[in-house]
Design an enzyme around this catalytic site. Structure first.
Site, PDB file in Angstrom:
ATOM      1  N   HIS A   1       7.376   5.971   0.600  1.00 30.70           N
ATOM      2  CA  HIS A   1       5.934   6.202   0.781  1.00 30.70           C
ATOM      3  C   HIS A   1       5.484   5.872   2.202  1.00 30.70           C
ATOM      4  O   HIS A   1       6.179   5.197   2.966  1.00 30.70           O
ATOM      5  CB  HIS A   1       5.127   5.381  -0.237  1.00 30.70           C
TER       6      HIS A   1
ATOM      7  N   CYS B   1      10.129  -1.085  -2.308  1.00 32.74           N
ATOM      8  CA  CYS B   1      10.051   0.335  -1.998  1.00 32.74           C
ATOM      9  C   CYS B   1      10.352   0.577  -0.519  1.00 32.74           C
ATOM     10  O   CYS B   1      10.390  -0.355   0.281  1.00 32.74           O
ATOM     11  CB  CYS B   1       8.674   0.885  -2.353  1.00 32.74           C
TER      12      CYS B   1
END
Length: 536
Positions: free
Chosen positions: A428, A447
Site C-alpha cells: 500500500h 504490511c
C-alpha cells in the site's frame, strides 16, 4: 561343496568407486533359495518405511541397487552422495562411506537386502533435500510460512528405477538460473577461503576521498581481492578507489556516495565465511522455492527493501519499500499469493491487534485520541466516542472496531494492492514518505509500504487499460473508495534473500534484518552442513 572361481560370489570395487555385486552361479535349488532370501531381506528391511515397502512389494521385491545389472545405479548414487557438498547439503548425513563399506561387506542375500534398502533410503533423503531443502522453514522461524513442495517418496524411487540414474539425480537440483548462479558464487568463495580470504580488515571507522595511509591501503586491498578494482599501488583514496567503493555500495544496498562510512566499512569487513554462510542459506531457500516462477510476477525481497515487477526474468518496475519492524508481532512473513485487485481511495480497517494494543490505551486516557479514526459498532455503523466508557474494556472484551475513511492522511495512503491472505499482509501507499530515504527500512506493522505506489498501479493496469494513468487519476479524483479487479491476477512472492547473483554475475549481499539467516544456518549446521574450502 567347493565352488570354482567362476561360480564363487565376488565383490569388486570399481576404479570409479562404484561397487559391483556378482551373484553366485548356483544350482537351481540354491539359486531359488538365494533369491527368496534376498526378497525376504528386502521386505523385512523396508517394512518400517511405508513408501519403500509399497514400492518393493509392487515390483515383487526385485532390487534396484544390488542386482548384477544395477551397477550404473550404484555408481550414480555414490557419486551424487559424495558431491552433496557442492550443493551445500550435509554430506555426512548420507553416510556415503558407510554405504560403500556395507556394499563391500555384503556377501549373503540377507546382507544385500539390507544394503539395498539402505541405499534406497539414502537416495530418497538426498533427492528430497536437493529438491525441497534440508529444513522445514516453519520449524526454524514462524515467519517463514511459504509452502514447500514435498514429493511422494514412492513415486520418486519408482521414477528413479525407470530412468537414467545419473541424469535423474542431477535433475533433482533446482533448475532456476538463480540457483545455478548461487552455486557458482559458492565455489568462488570456497576457493577464496582456501587462499586465506580478503586480507586484513579495514582499521578505521570512516574513510573519505583524498585521505591516505594504512587504512586506505587495507580498503584498497580488500576491494581488489573482492574484484571491485584492478591492482593498484596507490596509498591514496583516489578516483579509482572511490569508483570501486561505489560499485561495492550498489551491490550491498548502500547509498553509492563513494564514501566509506560506518555501514560501508562494516560490510567491507565481512569475511569470506560470512558471505559463504549467506550463500548456503540462499541456496536452501531456493530449494524451498524450487518451482519455476511465473513469467510475470511481483517480487518483494524483505532485506533488499524493494518491490519489483518481473517479466520474463527482467524487472520492468522497481520501487523502494518499507517492511515490518523487527519485533515478534510485526515482522513481514514470507509467503506467496495472488494479487487480485487494487483499492483506490481505500479505507483503513484497523487490525484488531493495533486497535486493542495501541489505540485502546490511548483512548482510555483521552477519548479524543486517534481522532482521525471512526469507532465502528457491531452493526457496522459509527459510534460516538462520548457514549463509550473506554475504561471498562481491555484487549479481550473491547466490542468495537476502528476505521479510517479515505483521505490523503489515511494510513494506507491513496491506494492498496490486495492479495487476500490469512496474514492480512498487502502492499500500500503511505503518507509517511520520509522513511523511504533510509538505507534500512523496517518500520511497518507488517504490511509493505510502496514508495512509488501510483507508478506501481500504472504498471499493473497497463495490461487492461489503454490509458492506465488517466484511468487511475480519474478514479482518484472522485475521492470515493473504488475496487479495481485485475483482469490478469499476478503472483506475489514475499521473499527473504540476503544473497543473490544477478544475470550479469554480480553478487549482492544484504543485512539479515530479522536474524532469519542466522537461524537457518544454525539449523543447517546442526543437520551437518559445514563450510568448506576448495583448492583452485
Amino acid at each position: 561343496m567347493t565352488l570354482s572361481p567362476t561360480r564363487r560370489s565376488t565383490l569388486k570395487l570399481m576404479a570409479a568407486g562404484a561397487v559391483s555385486f556378482v551373484l553366485p552361479t548356483l544350482g537351481a535349488g540354491r539359486a531359488d533359495a538365494a533369491v527368496t532370501a534376498l526378497k525376504q531381506s528386502i521386505a523385512e528391511s523396508a517394512a518400517r518405511d511405508k513408501a519403500l515397502s509399497a514400492f518393493y512389494r509392487e515390483r515383487n521385491y526385485k532390487p534396484v541397487f544390488v542386482g548384477n545389472g544395477d551397477k550404473r545405479r550404484r555408481s550414480a548414487l555414490l557419486k551424487a552422495l559424495k558431491s552433496a557438498g557442492d550443493h551445500g547439503l550435509p554430506r555426512q548425513a548420507y553416510d556415503v562411506e558407510g554405504l560403500t563399506a556395507a556394499m563391500k561387506a555384503a556377501k549373503t542375500p540377507s546382507d544385500r537386502g539390507r544394503v539395498e534398502v539402505q541405499a534406497a533410503s539414502l537416495m530418497l533423503d538426498y533427492a528430497d533435500h536437493l529438491r525441497s531443502g534440508v529444513l522445514n522453514p516453519r520449524s526454524v522461524d514462524s515467519g517463514m510460512v511459504m509452502d514447500v513442495p514435498r514429493y511422494d517418496r514412492q513415486s520418486t524411487i519408482d521414477a528413479f528405477s525407470k530412468s537414467n540414474p545419473a541424469a535423474f539425480l542431477k535433475k533433482m537440483a533446482p533448475r532456476k538460473p538463480e540457483y545455478v548462479r548461487l552455486q557458482k558464487e559458492k565455489l568462488r568463495l570456497e576457493k577464496l577461503l582456501a587462499k586465506g580470504g580478503w586480507g586484513d580488515k579495514v582499521q578505521s571507522k570512516t574513510l573519505k576521498p583524498g585521505q591516505s595511509g594504512g587504512a586506505v591501503v587495507q580498503l584498497r586491498n580488500r576491494l581488489i581481492r573482492m574484484g571491485y578494482m584492478r591492482k593498484s599501488a596507490s596509498q591514496t583514496y583516489d578516483a579509482a578507489l572511490q569508483s570501486a567503493v561505489q560499485k561495492f555500495q550498489v551491490n550491498h544496498g548502500l547509498s553509492p556516495d563513494g564514501v566509506a562510512g560506518g555501514s560501508t566499512i562494516s560490510q567491507v569487513n565481512k569475511g569470506v565465511q560470512d558471505r559463504l554462510q549467506q550463500v548456503l542459506v540462499a541456496m536452501e531457500r531456493q530449494r524451498w522455492n524450487s518451482r519455476p516462477y511465473e513469467k510475470k510476477h511481483v517480487w518483494v525481497n524483505i532485506p533488499d527493501f524493494h518491490v519489483d515487477i518481473i517479466n520474463n526474468g527482467k524487472s520492468t518496475f522497481r520501487s523502494r519499500v518499507v517492511v515490518g519492524k523487527n519485533t515478534s508481532d510485526r515482522r513481514t512473513p514470507e509467503f506467496s499469493d495472488t494479487m487480485e485487485f487494487m483499492v483506490i481511495n481505500p479505507s483503513w480497517y484497523v487490525p484488531r491487534s493495533i486497535v486493542t494494543k495501541e489505540y485502546l490505551p490511548l483512548m482510555k486516557r483521552n477519548k479524543g485520541a486517534a481522532g482521525q479514526l471512526q469507532i465502528i459498532g457491531r452493526n457496522g455503523k459509527p459510534v460516538s466516542r462520548s457514549s463509550i466508557n473506554f475504561a471498562q474494556y481491555n484487549e479481550k472484551n473491547f466490542p468495537y472496531s476502528m476505521k479510517q475513511p479515505p483521505s490523503k492522511g489515511n494510513a494506507l495512503g491513496l491506494v492498496k494492492f490486495m492479495f487476500p491472505n490469512k496474514y492480512n499482509i498487502y502492499l500500500h501507499d503511505t503518507p509517511s514518505k520520509s522513511l523511504f530515504d533510509r538505507e534500512s527500512r523496517a518500520f511497518s506493522h507488517g504490511c509493505v509500504r510502496v514508495h512509488k505506489p501510483f507508478d506501481f498501479a500504472y504498471a499493473l493496469l497497463t495490461a487492461q487499460e489503454k490509458d492506465p494513468e488517466g484511468f487511475f487519476q480519474a478514479s482518484l479524483r472522485t475521492k470515493r473508495e473504488r475496487r479495481v479487479e485485475l483482469r490478469e491476477p499476478l503472483q506475489v512472492h514475499i521473499a527473504y534473500y540476503t544473497a543473490w547473483v544477478d544475470a550479469k554475475g554480480n553478487a549482492h549481499y544484504r543485512n539479515d534484518v530479522y536474524n532469519r539467516d542466522a537461524q537457518i544456518f544454525s539449523a543447517l549446521s546442526r543437520a551437518g552442513v559445514s563450510l568448506r574450502s576448495v583448492a583452485s
